[in-house]
Design an enzyme around this catalytic site. Structure first.
Site, short mmCIF file in Angstrom:
data_model
loop_
_atom_site.label_atom_id
_atom_site.label_comp_id
_atom_site.label_asym_id
_atom_site.label_seq_id
_atom_site.Cartn_x
_atom_site.Cartn_y
_atom_site.Cartn_z
N HIS A 97 0.81 -1.09 0.11
CA HIS A 97 0.06 -0.02 -0.10
C HIS A 97 1.01 1.18 0.06
CE1 HIS A 97 -3.07 3.02 1.27
NE2 HIS A 97 -3.83 2.16 1.02
N SER A 212 -10.82 7.00 -3.10
CA SER A 212 -11.92 7.68 -3.08
C SER A 212 -12.97 7.10 -3.67
CB SER A 212 -11.70 9.41 -3.61
OG SER A 212 -10.76 10.01 -2.74
O1 LIG Z 1 -6.19 3.88 0.47
C1 LIG Z 1 -7.07 3.51 -0.23
C2 LIG Z 1 -8.31 4.40 -0.48
O2 LIG Z 1 -8.93 5.11 0.56
P1 LIG Z 1 -10.02 5.87 0.45
O3 LIG Z 1 -10.23 6.34 1.80
O4 LIG Z 1 -11.03 5.15 -0.15
O5 LIG Z 1 -9.70 7.12 -0.45
C3 LIG Z 1 -7.26 1.99 -0.37
O6 LIG Z 1 -6.18 1.37 -0.01
C4 LIG Z 1 -8.41 1.29 0.37
O7 LIG Z 1 -8.04 1.39 1.65
#
Ligand SMILES: O=C(COP(=O)(O)O)[C@@H](O)CO
Length: 249
Positions: A97, A212
């Site tokens: 991530h 998002s």
């Molecule tokens: O980081 C992510 C997106 O986060 P959002 O809050 O949906 O923008 C993805 O790894 C899901 O955690």
């Protein structure tokens, strides 16, 4: 191109205590009443995987970890191994991530080593890639994600169950999303890089979009060519919002 069933995975990040199990219960109840047309997974903090596995037993909701160590055991204070994540009840694990790449200095090689560990433990890795805003503005988005695919996906993935998640760093938690054309362009490039790296083994694994995603934009994003699902952050913390995305599939 053969498409696998879409996967919608929720990443709770470092959110959620025992009280949050109620959201998992609400999700399980709703999915018992109305079956999802996709695979659904929740990735809570490691401390909740075991309890969540009991809440979600006998439901189709799968469980994932958010990270694992590349080593099987040893003096790595604070870390959990892939086997521990699996032993707690997870089927999948998010790896690479952007918050781990940026905050913990994880390189593509580190991610590839974790993928190997996850496969050895029987976990299905969700391998995250994505460009920063500076990289996109410099016209490097395609080059960056192609390089990340080449470096983060070990050859041993070929023939195994896994997913890649394209998550532009600038779209995470900001409410910003790329245009549908930009998503399609990057997913096509990611697919090409997966095939270049894994041959036929790179053709089937889903490429998720993340950044998002919410009930109001999920349908149009999930309809883009070669978007094989979504990796959802903030909107996965409330069962009703997450269900809205699942219903959009
Ligand atoms: O980081 C992510 C997106 O986060 P959002 O809050 O949906 O923008 C993805 O790894 C899901 O955690």
């Amino acid at each position: 191109m053969k498409q696998s069933v879409k996967l919608v995975a929720g990443n709770w990040k470092m959110n959620g205590l025992g009280a949050s199990l109620g959201e998992a219960e609400a999700l399980a109840k709703a999915l018992q009443e109305q079956a999802a047309a996709c695979r659904v997974a929740l990735c809570p903090p490691a401390t909740l995987i075991d309890r969540m596995a009991r809440v979600l037993a006998d439901t189709p909701v799968e469980l994932g970890g958010q990270d694992c160590h590349a080593e099987a055991s040893g003096a790595f204070t604070g870390s959990v191994s892939a086997a521990m994540v699996a032993d707690a009840g997870a089927d999948l694990v998010i790896l690479g991530h952007s918050e781990r790449r940026a905050g913990f200095g994880e390189t593509d090689a580190d991610v590839a080593a974790k993928v190997e560990a996850a496969l050895a433990a029987g976990l299905e890795p969700i391998i995250c890639i994505g460009e920063t805003l500076a990289e996109r503005e410099a016209g490097q988005a395609i080059a960056v994600v192609s390089r990340q695919v080449a470096g983060s996906l070990p050859p041993s993935l070929s023939g195994k169950a896994f997913a890649v998640a394209y998550e532009p760093v600038w779209a995470i938690g900001t409410g910003l999303t790329p245009t549908l054309e930009q998503i399609e362009e990057v997913h096509a490039a990611v697919r090409a890089a997966m095939v270049a790296k894994l041959g036929e083994g790179g053709r089937v694994a889903p490429i998720l979009y993340g950044g998002s995603v919410k009930p109001s934009n999920a349908a149009e994003i999930l309809a883009v060519a070669d978007v094989g699902g979504a990796l959802v952050g903030g909107a996965s913390l409330k069962a009703e919002d997450f269900l809205g995305i699942i219903r959009a599939v």
